[in-house]
Design a protein around this motif. Sequence first.
Motif, short mmCIF file in Angstrom:
data_model
loop_
_atom_site.label_atom_id
_atom_site.label_comp_id
_atom_site.label_asym_id
_atom_site.label_seq_id
_atom_site.Cartn_x
_atom_site.Cartn_y
_atom_site.Cartn_z
N SER A 1 0.85 -1.20 0.00
CA SER A 1 0.00 0.00 0.00
C SER A 1 0.88 1.24 0.00
N SER A 2 0.43 2.29 -0.68
CA SER A 2 1.22 3.53 -0.74
C SER A 2 0.59 4.64 0.07
N THR A 3 -0.57 4.36 0.68
CA THR A 3 -1.31 5.42 1.35
C THR A 3 -1.70 5.06 2.78
N LEU A 4 -1.36 5.96 3.70
CA LEU A 4 -1.78 5.83 5.11
C LEU A 4 -2.84 6.90 5.35
N LYS A 5 -3.98 6.52 5.87
CA LYS A 5 -5.02 7.50 6.18
C LYS A 5 -5.12 7.67 7.68
N LEU A 6 -4.94 8.91 8.10
CA LEU A 6 -4.91 9.24 9.53
C LEU A 6 -6.15 10.03 9.92
N TRP A 7 -6.99 9.43 10.73
CA TRP A 7 -8.09 10.19 11.35
C TRP A 7 -7.93 10.09 12.86
N PHE A 8 -7.99 11.25 13.53
CA PHE A 8 -7.86 11.31 14.98
C PHE A 8 -9.19 11.72 15.59
N SER A 9 -9.70 10.92 16.50
CA SER A 9 -10.94 11.27 17.21
C SER A 9 -10.63 12.26 18.31
N ASP A 10 -9.37 12.62 18.42
CA ASP A 10 -8.89 13.47 19.51
C ASP A 10 -9.64 14.80 19.61
N GLY A 11 -9.93 15.18 20.87
CA GLY A 11 -10.58 16.47 21.12
C GLY A 11 -11.00 16.55 22.56
N THR A 12 -11.74 17.59 22.89
CA THR A 12 -12.19 17.78 24.26
C THR A 12 -13.70 18.03 24.26
N ASN A 13 -14.30 17.89 25.43
CA ASN A 13 -15.75 18.09 25.53
C ASN A 13 -16.15 19.34 26.30
N TYR A 14 -15.22 19.92 27.04
CA TYR A 14 -15.58 21.08 27.86
C TYR A 14 -14.48 22.13 27.80
N PRO A 15 -14.83 23.43 27.79
CA PRO A 15 -13.83 24.50 27.81
C PRO A 15 -12.93 24.33 29.04
N GLY A 16 -11.63 24.45 28.82
CA GLY A 16 -10.68 24.34 29.92
C GLY A 16 -10.17 22.92 30.13
N GLN A 17 -10.84 21.95 29.50
CA GLN A 17 -10.45 20.55 29.73
C GLN A 17 -8.98 20.34 29.40
N ASP A 18 -8.51 20.98 28.31
CA ASP A 18 -7.09 20.88 27.96
C ASP A 18 -6.70 22.11 27.14
N ASP A 19 -5.41 22.30 26.92
CA ASP A 19 -4.93 23.49 26.21
C ASP A 19 -4.94 23.26 24.71
N ILE A 20 -5.73 24.04 23.99
CA ILE A 20 -5.89 23.86 22.54
C ILE A 20 -4.54 23.91 21.83
N ARG A 21 -3.71 24.88 22.16
CA ARG A 21 -2.42 25.07 21.49
C ARG A 21 -1.47 23.92 21.80
#
Length: 383
Positions: A128-148
């Motif tokens: 195969s020549s192609t890797l597909k990357l999908w990340f479910s990563d994220g947060t659910n509440y403001p302040g949960q983690d630092d966006i940057r």
Amino acid sequence: MIKDLLRRQHIETPSWAFGNSGTRFKVFAQPGVPRDPFEKLADAAQVHRFTGVAPTVALHIPWDRVADYGALAARAAELGVGIGAINSNVFQDDAYMLGSVTNPDPRVRARAIDHLLECVDIMDATGSSTLKLWFSDGTNYPGQDDIRARQDRLAVALERVYARLGEGQRFLLEYKLFEPAFYVSDVPDWGTAYAHCLRLGERAQVVVDTGHHAPGTNIEFIVAFLLREGKLGGFDFNSRFYADDDLMVGAADPFQLFRIMFEVIGGGGVEAEAGGAFMLDQCHNIEPKIAGQIRSVMNVQEATAKALLVDRGALSVAQAAGDVLGANAVVMDAYNTDVRPLLGQVRAEMGLDPDPMAAYARSGYFERVRDERVGGAPAGWGA
Ligand code: LRH
Ligand code: MN
């Protein structure tokens, strides 16, 4: 020229579309579902057998993990198909509750990166020549983690994977507005994916999943823009009425699919040589899966044929003249053209039955595998 392009169209089917799938409410088990990646390939080969334009199958790891990937690729070849994109999965381990490559815990990040690198090993083993990357990563509440800070962590992981890519290999970064994260998704839109890919280099491109945008998003603009930048790596085709419904491509909005293919053609992306991966990413929760894939491939073919029929000469004349209605009429004439007879002819010239759905139904393949596949656990998402 149009027939030639339609004959050489290349649509990639997803192994996971042949397994059981559903929603958080219910996964309805269907009869005859494959129990392992080899049986998934056999079902995918039926889609190519009757359409002639679905010669590769995308794999998803670990759903398609096997002891011998070389044997899997060899079996695919015997079946007349090839292994397409390898899809990573860092969204189902308990460790990834607060993220995978963006997780505050460096041990969890290391574990996620190891999986991504394992997927490149599988690319080597399957050709195969192609890797597909999908990340479910994220947060659910403001302040949960630092966006940057999460963007910094993501960038580190992407650099590691990019550095590992071998000759002729690339990765496609997939964005998604929300779900499973409901406040911030760390790769929420095309701009974020594009910026990360631009920083890395030409082997990093963006994949457009047609179900991953806010309602009302003009997806064909994104397609035209990414094509212009040489950053459109491909599509995860499906359709939706509301969210990431993963319905059959073109089922919910055939006009949108036509507009997308119109921009793909305008941007020189429909040629297989252009390298765009036209992948299906769907879940046939209640409809027969192989037939659903055949219908989906036909929907892409019909949208492509209509878009190829646009009289580009007349269009540019009308556009240059500021003839708004005239220009729109040129495009709508093509869209309102019944291309089914043309596609029937193309299939007949390819030695195929003009009506793939009828030919598949007559083949008795489904009834045969339904009766053969007794025992064992039907494949699914294992979520
Ligand atoms: C995420 C997604 C991604 C896959 C998964 C099966 O919604 O579109 O492409 O890995 O579906
Ligand atoms: Mn997708």
